[in-house]
Design a protein around this motif. Sequence first.
Motif, PDB file in Angstrom:
ATOM      1  N   UNK A 256       0.833  -1.203   0.000  1.00  0.00           N
ATOM      2  CA  UNK A 256       0.000   0.000   0.000  1.00  0.00           C
ATOM      3  C   UNK A 256       0.867   1.251   0.000  1.00  0.00           C
ATOM      4  N   UNK A 257       1.979   1.198   0.746  1.00  0.00           N
ATOM      5  CA  UNK A 257       2.916   2.320   0.734  1.00  0.00           C
ATOM      6  C   UNK A 257       3.543   2.484  -0.649  1.00  0.00           C
ATOM      7  N   UNK A 258       3.823   1.363  -1.313  1.00  0.00           N
ATOM      8  CA  UNK A 258       4.397   1.436  -2.658  1.00  0.00           C
ATOM      9  C   UNK A 258       3.455   2.156  -3.616  1.00  0.00           C
ATOM     10  N   UNK A 260       1.575   4.535  -2.984  1.00  0.00           N
ATOM     11  CA  UNK A 260       1.649   5.969  -2.704  1.00  0.00           C
ATOM     12  C   UNK A 260       3.030   6.563  -3.014  1.00  0.00           C
ATOM     13  N   UNK A 261       3.985   5.739  -3.401  1.00  0.00           N
ATOM     14  CA  UNK A 261       5.367   6.191  -3.509  1.00  0.00           C
ATOM     15  C   UNK A 261       5.642   6.930  -4.818  1.00  0.00           C
ATOM     16  N   UNK A 262       6.685   7.751  -4.802  1.00  0.00           N
ATOM     17  CA  UNK A 262       7.151   8.410  -6.024  1.00  0.00           C
ATOM     18  C   UNK A 262       7.615   7.370  -7.042  1.00  0.00           C
ATOM     19  N   UNK A 263       8.131   6.253  -6.558  1.00  0.00           N
ATOM     20  CA  UNK A 263       8.601   5.202  -7.454  1.00  0.00           C
ATOM     21  C   UNK A 263       7.451   4.619  -8.266  1.00  0.00           C
ATOM     22  N   UNK A 264       6.325   4.337  -7.615  1.00  0.00           N
ATOM     23  CA  UNK A 264       5.179   3.817  -8.360  1.00  0.00           C
ATOM     24  C   UNK A 264       4.604   4.893  -9.283  1.00  0.00           C
ATOM     25  N   UNK A 265       4.700   6.142  -8.875  1.00  0.00           N
ATOM     26  CA  UNK A 265       4.174   7.235  -9.705  1.00  0.00           C
ATOM     27  C   UNK A 265       4.824   7.257 -11.086  1.00  0.00           C
TER      28      UNK A 265
END
Length: 410
Positions: A256-258, A260-265
């Motif tokens: 779930x944190x992933x 929200x992460x810039x990396x997943x963005x």
Amino acid sequence: MPFDPRPLLIGSSTYDVIVDRFERLFPLLERSIDLYLAEAEVRRFFNLAPRHDELIRIEAASGHQIGVCRYDFTVSASGIPQIYELNTHCPSSATTAVYFGELAAGSRVQARLDALGLRRRALPLERRNSFATAVRAAAAAAGHPVSGVGVLNSRYLTMTNELDNIVKQFREIGLPVARGYVEDLSYRNGQLVLAGLPVDLTYNKFDDSSGPDAFECAFSRTTAEVDAYLQAYRDGAVHAINSFGAMYLTEQKSALAFLHSDLFAQHSTEAERALVAEIVPYTVVIRRADARMLDQLATQRERFVLKKSLSTRGRDMMIGRSVTDQDWHRALAEARAAEASEDWVAQRLAPGLESTLNPIDGGDPVPVFTNLACFLFAGQAVGLFIRTSVEETTNIGRLGFMQPPTVLAE
């Protein structure tokens, strides 16, 4: 059971919103698995223990990577679902839905609704043998016609909940099925065998070990003891529900944190990021939290929940508003000191539904908390189940019980 488990009423339009949002989220979860396999930076984000990483990275012919999952959630005042966790390991209670559907349909509440002309909407999950039928269909869609099913447990990390119901469903749809330990499988000449039955579809029901006493293999004491299963999985000789990617990556609360992460963005559209922001309360891995976030966690505990990334049944979880400052700061310190492969996350609080129930044996009404869960089969939302507890952590293993859902047709 101390309370009368009356049906929880849900409007059809609210249910349709839940279905829409959850089905749109599903491909993002499968994309997370693909990214983990392809990108070293994503693997560093999760920094999983070798016993999990090695399983996820086994290549297998798997079609849908997440065959069965269950999102646990609440609903905001505006009717938007808020997801607590994803449950893509071996989510329980899908096979009990038919019985709770029958309970709701025959309840006193439904009799009153009938008198008012309010009709109960039938959900796919409540059909006879819906779970086994969906699992067989997922295997067939992935190119695995099913001739035999193995319902697998672990000799060392045993979970027994619901296994008899699962076996019963497969038998009722006409499939040969064996129940046994994953350590007892054999694999010869491209054929996996359990208790004398050739199997090409397996359902995995394993617990996990953790901490300094964790086993070598995620679901058994040693890798050697489950080599037959791992080789069949590598060879694509078996369709596993769920895949190891689902069991040990998207099951992590850090998934779930992933999202929200810039990396997943970097790997998602603006609309997909807006969906995550709408239905997943902000979640951060403690190990990766910046100074500003750590200050918020330290000074605003009422707004947050601490959770161990890979843990189940309400264990290793602390709701800030329900504990003292001392207990919260102790837990936060322990989370910050945890090994990277034993991550904790913090999630913004999305309060569960609060109400009161009357005890069956009389007495004053008792405050209770209610959360919802939605099952998805191969990415399609199929129905709900409801858990209520006198504790804010609503788990049936912690003073909780299940209630039948009633979605009202409109």
